[in-house]
Design an enzyme around this catalytic site. Sequence first.
Site, mmCIF file in Angstrom:
data_model
loop_
_atom_site.group_PDB
_atom_site.id
_atom_site.type_symbol
_atom_site.label_atom_id
_atom_site.label_comp_id
_atom_site.label_asym_id
_atom_site.label_seq_id
_atom_site.Cartn_x
_atom_site.Cartn_y
_atom_site.Cartn_z
ATOM 1 C CG HIS A 112 -2.116 -0.870 1.094
ATOM 2 N ND1 HIS A 112 -2.054 -2.224 1.326
ATOM 3 C CD2 HIS A 112 -3.400 -0.603 0.729
ATOM 4 C CE1 HIS A 112 -3.251 -2.756 1.122
ATOM 5 N NE2 HIS A 112 -4.083 -1.793 0.751
ATOM 6 C CE LYS A 128 -3.928 -0.546 4.718
ATOM 7 N NZ LYS A 128 -5.275 -0.048 4.993
HETATM 8 P P1 NAP Z 1 -7.011 9.836 4.588
HETATM 9 O O1 NAP Z 1 -6.696 10.543 3.314
HETATM 10 O O2 NAP Z 1 -6.097 10.008 5.770
HETATM 11 O O3 NAP Z 1 -8.504 10.265 4.984
HETATM 12 C C1 NAP Z 1 -9.069 10.047 6.250
HETATM 13 C C2 NAP Z 1 -9.755 11.360 6.618
HETATM 14 O O4 NAP Z 1 -10.609 11.137 7.755
HETATM 15 C C3 NAP Z 1 -8.733 12.437 7.030
HETATM 16 O O5 NAP Z 1 -9.049 13.674 6.420
HETATM 17 C C4 NAP Z 1 -8.938 12.465 8.549
HETATM 18 O O6 NAP Z 1 -8.595 13.729 9.127
HETATM 19 C C5 NAP Z 1 -10.418 12.220 8.657
HETATM 20 N N1 NAP Z 1 -10.865 11.913 10.012
HETATM 21 C C6 NAP Z 1 -10.148 11.473 11.085
HETATM 22 N N2 NAP Z 1 -10.938 11.336 12.152
HETATM 23 C C7 NAP Z 1 -12.204 11.681 11.771
HETATM 24 C C8 NAP Z 1 -13.465 11.783 12.434
HETATM 25 N N3 NAP Z 1 -13.600 11.487 13.729
HETATM 26 N N4 NAP Z 1 -14.560 12.157 11.725
HETATM 27 C C9 NAP Z 1 -14.460 12.479 10.434
HETATM 28 N N5 NAP Z 1 -13.277 12.450 9.756
HETATM 29 C C10 NAP Z 1 -12.165 12.061 10.414
HETATM 30 O O7 NAP Z 1 -7.131 8.256 4.342
HETATM 31 P P2 NAP Z 1 -7.660 7.478 3.041
HETATM 32 O O8 NAP Z 1 -6.515 7.056 2.198
HETATM 33 O O9 NAP Z 1 -8.766 8.253 2.442
HETATM 34 O O10 NAP Z 1 -8.214 6.151 3.709
HETATM 35 C C11 NAP Z 1 -9.283 6.203 4.665
HETATM 36 C C12 NAP Z 1 -9.580 4.806 5.169
HETATM 37 O O11 NAP Z 1 -10.137 4.026 4.109
HETATM 38 C C13 NAP Z 1 -8.357 4.013 5.662
HETATM 39 O O12 NAP Z 1 -8.720 3.251 6.791
HETATM 40 C C14 NAP Z 1 -8.043 3.093 4.490
HETATM 41 O O13 NAP Z 1 -7.352 1.924 4.893
HETATM 42 C C15 NAP Z 1 -9.432 2.793 4.025
HETATM 43 N N6 NAP Z 1 -9.565 2.308 2.647
HETATM 44 C C16 NAP Z 1 -10.508 1.361 2.452
HETATM 45 C C17 NAP Z 1 -10.757 0.904 1.186
HETATM 46 C C18 NAP Z 1 -11.854 -0.117 0.988
HETATM 47 O O14 NAP Z 1 -12.088 -0.525 -0.161
HETATM 48 N N7 NAP Z 1 -12.540 -0.545 2.049
HETATM 49 C C19 NAP Z 1 -10.041 1.400 0.095
HETATM 50 C C20 NAP Z 1 -9.086 2.379 0.321
HETATM 51 C C21 NAP Z 1 -8.868 2.853 1.611
HETATM 52 P P3 NAP Z 1 -7.120 13.902 9.821
HETATM 53 O O15 NAP Z 1 -6.142 13.884 8.684
HETATM 54 O O16 NAP Z 1 -7.241 15.199 10.523
HETATM 55 O O17 NAP Z 1 -6.962 12.718 10.761
#
Ligand code: NAP
Length: 265
Positions: free
Chosen positions: A155, A159
């Site tokens: 990844h 992550k």
């Molecule tokens: P990211 O860019 O870090 O986005 C996460 C966002 O959520 C950040 O802006 C973060 O803010 C915010 N956040 C943190 N705490 C929160 C709260 N209490 N309420 C609302 N928002 C909050 O990460 P990403 O790459 O988008 O990935 C997000 C998640 O999806 C990860 O767990 C990843 O492993 C998962 N994912 C899943 C799939 C799937 O198919 N299931 C695919 C891709 C990714 P801060 O930066 O201030 O903390």
Amino acid sequence: MEKISVAVSGAYGRMGREVCRAVLEEEGLELTGAFDLHGTGKSMGEVLGRPDLDIVIKKLTKESLKEISPAVLVDFTTPMAVMQNIEIALQCGVRPVVGTTGITNIDLSHINQWVEQSELSAIVAPNFALGAVLMMKFASIAARYFPQVEIIELHHDKKIDAPSGTALKTAEMIAAARSTDPPEKDELLKLPGARGALQDKIHIHSIRLSGLVAHQEVIFGGQGQTLTIRHDSLDRSSFMPGVILAIKSVPKLKGLVYGLENLIP
Ligand code: NAP
């Protein structure tokens, strides 16, 4: 037909933005709310380059969610935030669709309890990419014939959880499908962790490098042969058809559904 009202938590993040765009483009869905800790007070329209969109990013609380009262809350946040977000959603009568990874089996049993109490439904999927779901399915078929298997998941460097939810789910599915356990053997580890982490007696190796999105290889070993099943998400758009399917499915469901494979015939 009435549109399904959708709010996104983690809307300012990489996946959240992609989900907001996909919801805006999908007929039958309406983006009504954007929640994040980051970017609070900013216009989601400006973030997405859609000046016509009049949504301000807010912190997710019971009050801010009730103000919008969407039918569905899509969550792509962090393992630290996701459980509270799911609890808030269900307490407000909103059905969660959760892509955030790092959710443990204990967390799943809590979610199940909350869903039952609310008499609503929820979908939690460690991977929304169709190819990844098929990779897990193919791996569980191969597990019947090959007792030896290792998982390598790769990844992007941002992550925060390891191993990936997909790798853990793959290991679980392989363990449930195989007829014999792999042979036990003593190993001389010159460095701790050299053989990766163990889940259900399966070695999982996690690689984090910028430039990657989400990739996984499941390598089976047999006499004089190996079988490799590999899936690559080259772009975050790969997850969107699965997310849209989950949003459209969750209002028709009862209880907790874990894994996109349960929505695909
Ligand atoms: P990211 O860019 O870090 O986005 C996460 C966002 O959520 C950040 O802006 C973060 O803010 C915010 N956040 C943190 N705490 C929160 C709260 N209490 N309420 C609302 N928002 C909050 O990460 P990403 O790459 O988008 O990935 C997000 C998640 O999806 C990860 O767990 C990843 O492993 C998962 N994912 C899943 C799939 C799937 O198919 N299931 C695919 C891709 C990714 P801060 O930066 O201030 O903390």
